[in-house]
Design an enzyme around this catalytic site. Structure first.
Site, PDB file in Angstrom:
ATOM      1  N   GLY A  11      27.524  39.960  44.102  1.00 26.07           N
ATOM      2  CA  GLY A  11      27.211  41.245  44.710  1.00 26.07           C
ATOM      3  C   GLY A  11      26.378  42.135  43.805  1.00 26.07           C
ATOM      4  N   ASP A  45      37.950  32.561  47.380  1.00 25.14           N
ATOM      5  CA  ASP A  45      38.259  33.586  48.365  1.00 25.14           C
ATOM      6  C   ASP A  45      39.435  34.384  47.815  1.00 25.14           C
ATOM      7  OD1 ASP A  45      38.931  35.180  50.489  1.00 25.14           O
ATOM      8  OD2 ASP A  45      39.050  33.560  51.971  1.00 25.14           O
ATOM      9  N   ALA A  69      34.586  43.531  47.283  1.00 23.44           N
ATOM     10  CA  ALA A  69      35.162  44.588  48.118  1.00 23.44           C
ATOM     11  C   ALA A  69      34.410  44.676  49.436  1.00 23.44           C
ATOM     12  CB  ALA A  69      35.099  45.939  47.403  1.00 23.44           C
ATOM     13  N   TYR A 133      37.799  53.321  54.854  1.00 21.07           N
ATOM     14  CA  TYR A 133      37.340  52.773  53.578  1.00 21.07           C
ATOM     15  C   TYR A 133      38.072  53.430  52.419  1.00 21.07           C
ATOM     16  CZ  TYR A 133      34.270  52.136  49.542  1.00 21.07           C
ATOM     17  OH  TYR A 133      33.765  51.872  48.296  1.00 21.07           O
TER      18      TYR A 133
END
Length: 305
Positions: A11, A45, A69, A133
């Site tokens: 990411g 995972d 995230a 969130y």
């Protein structure tokens, strides 16, 4: 040899951290990824408790950084169960696997745990998230600190940095609309001018995390809650203006002065970075320099034949 595992290494922040740690001699870095698994990465995972337990038992890291995230507020609002699985349950799985082995855990959280009504926020300020969130990230913070006392939550604001696609950051995602607004016959781009943000450069955050990992390796780990933030306040309208200048285009932008997002967002969640600053930890790249570097690198990469 000090061994670091990075969960979510593919990411935006994970890649910056991998690059930062590549210069750290004497350490071993294990990268994990889920949807984009590279040649140097382990498929994992983090929502799978057994898989996490097996990974930690096999690799025996001294420290684990959780950069994975679900960070998109609208996605979290529409599917809170999926957001909770990644932002809460995965954090709990990592903490549970790390504790019996004595591994220090650093988990990334967000300024959205606050409601934005009384900035700046110190780490011990009372949270009051406005959306799913923020609630999921706050629950993840508590899951980590309840599971182990050898951990640190690092809250961060809006991030930008080297990207593989414009949409990776809410900063660079503005570029297509900014460019389109400069084309003849197109409408102006409407940009939020209500909420104040503090865009923070991922290479700077990676530097901060490396400093925290160094303290851990030296037996002086930072624990509990800490925060790091850029120090230049700006709305997305102002961010767009700066991006347009960096691109050298005459964008037509319209300021939206009232909140218009379907998902509620806080107005100003400026994070106080004083705890880390007091430890001599931190680095801030001026936004104009950081965004120019990001834009130049992305365009150079995509200009290749």
């Amino acid at each position: 040899m000090f061994k670091v595992a990075i969960a979510g290494a593919s990411g935006l922040l994970g890649r910056a951290l991998v690059r930062e740690l590549a210069a750290q001699t004497g350490w071993q870095v294990v990268q994990t990824a889920f949807s984009r698994v590279g040649a140097q990465q382990v498929a994992l995972d983090v929502r799978d408790a057994r898989a996490v337990e097996d990974f930690v038992a096999r690799e025996a890291p001294d420290a684990i950084v959780i950069a994975a995230a679900e960070r998109r507020p609208d996605v979290c609002e529409h599917d809170p169960a999926a957001a909770r699985a990644l932002n809460v349950d995965a954090v709990r799985h990592v903490a549970a696997a790390a504790k019996p082995r004595g591994a220090w855990v650093l988990s990334i959280s967000t300024d959205y745990v606050f409601d934005g009504s009384a900035p700046p926020y110190r780490p011990d300020a009372a949270p009051n998230p406005l959306n799913a969130y923020g609630r999921s990230k706050l629950e993840g913070e508590r899951a980590l600190l309840d599971a182990t006392d050898n951990a640190l939550v690092l809250r961060l604001p809006l991030l930008y940095g080297p990207i593989v696609a414009w949409q990776e950051s809410a900063v660079t995602s503005l570029v297509p609309a900014i460019r389109a607004s400069a084309q003849a016959g197109n409408a102006s781009a409407v940009m939020d001018a209500w909420a104040t943000r503090y865009p923070t450069f991922t290479p700077d955050v990676a530097f901060v995390i490396r400093e925290l990992l160094t303290r851990c390796a030296d037996g002086d780990a930072v624990r509990g809650l800490a925060q790091w933030s850029g120090d230049e306040p700006m709305t997305k309208y102002e961010i767009a203006q700066r991006i347009a200048r960096a691109l050298g285009i005459d964008a037509r932008l319209t300021a939206q002065t009232e909140p218009a997002d379907a998902t509620p967002r806080p107005r100003d969640c400026h994070l106080d970075s004083g705890r880390l600053e007091a430890l001599g930890i931190g680095r801030r790249t001026p936004f104009d320099a950081g965004i120019r570097a990001v834009l130049d690198a992305f365009e150079a990469e995509h200009a290749k034949p």
